[in-house]
Write an enzyme that holds these catalytic residues in place. Structure first.
Site, mmCIF file in Angstrom:
data_model
loop_
_atom_site.group_PDB
_atom_site.id
_atom_site.type_symbol
_atom_site.label_atom_id
_atom_site.label_comp_id
_atom_site.label_asym_id
_atom_site.label_seq_id
_atom_site.Cartn_x
_atom_site.Cartn_y
_atom_site.Cartn_z
ATOM 1 N N THR A 299 0.370 -20.019 10.303
ATOM 2 C CA THR A 299 0.951 -20.828 9.221
ATOM 3 C C THR A 299 2.454 -20.872 9.464
ATOM 4 O OG1 THR A 299 -0.725 -20.047 7.683
ATOM 5 C CG2 THR A 299 1.249 -21.050 6.723
ATOM 6 N N LYS B 156 -1.905 -27.416 4.712
ATOM 7 C CA LYS B 156 -1.983 -25.984 4.360
ATOM 8 C C LYS B 156 -0.992 -25.631 3.243
ATOM 9 C CE LYS B 156 -2.285 -21.433 4.919
ATOM 10 N NZ LYS B 156 -3.409 -20.589 4.673
ATOM 11 N N LYS C 17 5.559 -16.337 1.320
ATOM 12 C CA LYS C 17 5.817 -17.062 2.583
ATOM 13 C C LYS C 17 5.383 -18.529 2.453
ATOM 14 C CE LYS C 17 4.220 -17.622 7.296
ATOM 15 N NZ LYS C 17 3.356 -17.211 8.392
HETATM 16 P P1 NAD Z 1 -0.170 -10.172 11.736
HETATM 17 O O1 NAD Z 1 1.241 -9.799 11.511
HETATM 18 O O2 NAD Z 1 -1.255 -9.183 11.425
HETATM 19 O O3 NAD Z 1 -0.384 -10.628 13.263
HETATM 20 C C1 NAD Z 1 0.574 -11.304 14.031
HETATM 21 C C2 NAD Z 1 0.488 -10.726 15.440
HETATM 22 O O4 NAD Z 1 1.345 -11.470 16.304
HETATM 23 C C3 NAD Z 1 0.941 -9.273 15.514
HETATM 24 O O5 NAD Z 1 -0.117 -8.487 16.046
HETATM 25 C C4 NAD Z 1 2.160 -9.313 16.432
HETATM 26 O O6 NAD Z 1 2.291 -8.172 17.255
HETATM 27 C C5 NAD Z 1 1.847 -10.557 17.258
HETATM 28 N N1 NAD Z 1 3.023 -11.113 17.921
HETATM 29 C C6 NAD Z 1 4.238 -11.420 17.391
HETATM 30 N N2 NAD Z 1 5.052 -11.935 18.337
HETATM 31 C C7 NAD Z 1 4.322 -11.966 19.489
HETATM 32 C C8 NAD Z 1 4.607 -12.381 20.829
HETATM 33 N N3 NAD Z 1 5.794 -12.865 21.171
HETATM 34 N N4 NAD Z 1 3.626 -12.262 21.758
HETATM 35 C C9 NAD Z 1 2.408 -11.767 21.427
HETATM 36 N N5 NAD Z 1 2.086 -11.340 20.179
HETATM 37 C C10 NAD Z 1 3.041 -11.441 19.232
HETATM 38 O O7 NAD Z 1 -0.416 -11.517 10.915
HETATM 39 P P2 NAD Z 1 -1.818 -12.155 10.465
HETATM 40 O O8 NAD Z 1 -2.176 -11.696 9.095
HETATM 41 O O9 NAD Z 1 -2.785 -12.031 11.596
HETATM 42 O O10 NAD Z 1 -1.380 -13.684 10.277
HETATM 43 C C11 NAD Z 1 -1.150 -14.521 11.387
HETATM 44 C C12 NAD Z 1 -0.808 -15.908 10.876
HETATM 45 O O11 NAD Z 1 -1.880 -16.391 10.062
HETATM 46 C C13 NAD Z 1 0.450 -15.960 9.994
HETATM 47 O O12 NAD Z 1 1.157 -17.122 10.286
HETATM 48 C C14 NAD Z 1 -0.120 -15.962 8.576
HETATM 49 O O13 NAD Z 1 0.747 -16.590 7.631
HETATM 50 C C15 NAD Z 1 -1.399 -16.743 8.777
HETATM 51 N N6 NAD Z 1 -2.460 -16.469 7.788
HETATM 52 C C16 NAD Z 1 -2.739 -15.193 7.428
HETATM 53 C C17 NAD Z 1 -3.747 -14.947 6.491
HETATM 54 C C18 NAD Z 1 -4.100 -13.536 6.071
HETATM 55 O O14 NAD Z 1 -4.847 -13.375 5.076
HETATM 56 N N7 NAD Z 1 -3.630 -12.510 6.767
HETATM 57 C C19 NAD Z 1 -4.460 -16.021 5.935
HETATM 58 C C20 NAD Z 1 -4.167 -17.325 6.369
HETATM 59 C C21 NAD Z 1 -3.158 -17.528 7.294
#
Ligand code: NAD
Length: 295
Positions: free
Chosen positions: A93, A168, A243
């Site tokens: 997102t 979204k 966010k």
């Molecule tokens: P998270 O923080 O658990 O995961 C993000 C991952 O990206 C981390 O493991 C981090 O180490 C990795 N990362 C960051 N920079 C990187 C790089 N340069 N190379 C490789 N890996 C890298 O977040 P999440 O909850 O998995 O959410 C991910 C996305 O999905 C976000 O944009 C969030 O807004 C969206 N989202 C989350 C949810 C939810 O319920 N968690 C629901 C809908 C959407």
């Protein structure tokens, strides 16, 4: 089955990559965090030592990262290492402007691209029941669809590049506002001596009906599966709602749209988050609303 590179193996990306393995794809994964790489390995993915090496030989590249700056950073790194014509999909997102920049970057390198943010949370990621909201050219969307179908159950083509992100944030602005509205109604009902169940029974079959009430009811009792029955454990954490509401406000400001309730919802969630409740499910905002009495 495709060779898929998956970058970003967090709460969402980890289980999504695992579902691609289960569906029979050859998944090569990368994350900055060693524990996430280890989990992906035990889920059956091959582990690369960088984003650029993960994408070598891939038919499809997927990113699932925190914010626009991470997506642009990773796409800048991996696009030169990809074979021309490869499809790149971002499921994070992020802000609409960064999503459009990412599409332009992909086009410059001769790649097809789709923005495909999700709703459905970690439960949907684990259960492969996510909804994908997609933006990009029709041909790129058609190529993305079968891979996304292994991680979700509903896939909607919303329009050109950035349209998935636009859908979204509009959806989540409705969600943030409607959860506060439902919370306020329950707080008023309490003051008026009306039981939670009575309000639920009326509003859930009347014109006040909405998802925040009938699926995610913010008081314990009427909907046993809602986080209110589990001490407001997420679910969808309030800091993620901040966010998304902030992305909506940024987009509204950039586009010249006036969204007063969206703005107020963002302020209320920000205050809730700042008072140490960022990890509480977003339906817990009812506690903040209740606490406003007498202030
Ligand atoms: P998270 O923080 O658990 O995961 C993000 C991952 O990206 C981390 O493991 C981090 O180490 C990795 N990362 C960051 N920079 C990187 C790089 N340069 N190379 C490789 N890996 C890298 O977040 P999440 O909850 O998995 O959410 C991910 C996305 O999905 C976000 O944009 C969030 O807004 C969206 N989202 C989350 C949810 C939810 O319920 N968690 C629901 C809908 C959407």
């Amino acid at each position: 089955m495709a060779a898929v590179a998956f970058i970003g193996l967090g709460n969402m990306g980890g289980p999504m990559a695992a579902n691609l393995v289960k569906a029979g794809h050859k998944v090569t994964a990368f994350d900055l965090v060693a524990a996430s790489r280890d989990q992906a390995k035990s889920d059956g993915a091959a582990i690369a030592d960088s984003g650029a090496s993960a994408v070598k030989g891939a038919d499809v590249v997927i990113t699932m990262l925190p914010a626009g700056k991470h997506v642009l950073g990773v796409w800048n790194e991996v696009l030169p290492a990809m074979s021309k014509g490869t499809l790149i999909i971002d499921c994070s997102t992020i802000d609409v402007e960064s999503a459009k920049q990412a599409h332009a970057l992909a086009a410059k390198h001769g790649m097809a691209s789709v923005d495909a943010p999700v709703s459905g949370g970690t439960g949907g990621a684990k259960g492969a029941t996510l909804t994908f909201m997609c933006g990009g050219e029709a041909k790129a969307f058609a190529a993305a669809q079968p891979v996304l179908a292994n991680m979700g159950k509903k896939i909607v083509h919303c329009g050109g590049g950035g349209a998935g992100q636009a859908a979204k944030i509009c959806n989540n602005m409705i969600l943030g506002i409607s959860m506060i509205a439902v919370g306020e109604a329950f707080v008023l009902a309490e003051k008026l001596g009306l039981s939670h169940q009575a309000l639920f029974d009326v509003a859930s079959t009347s014109s006040g009906q909405c998802w925040s009430l009938t699926t995610y009811c913010p008081v314990p009792g009427p909907v046993p599966t809602s986080p209110a029955n589990n001490d407001y454990k997420p679910g969808f954490a309030s800091n993620l709602m901040v966010k998304d509401l902030t992305l909506a406000q940024d987009a509204a400001n950039a586009a010249g749209a006036v969204t007063p309730l969206g703005k107020h919802a963002q302020e209320l969630y920000k205050t809730f988050d700042a008072s140490g409740h960022g990890g509480v499910d977003f339906s817990g905002i009812i506690q903040h609303v209740r606490g406003l009495a007498g202030k």
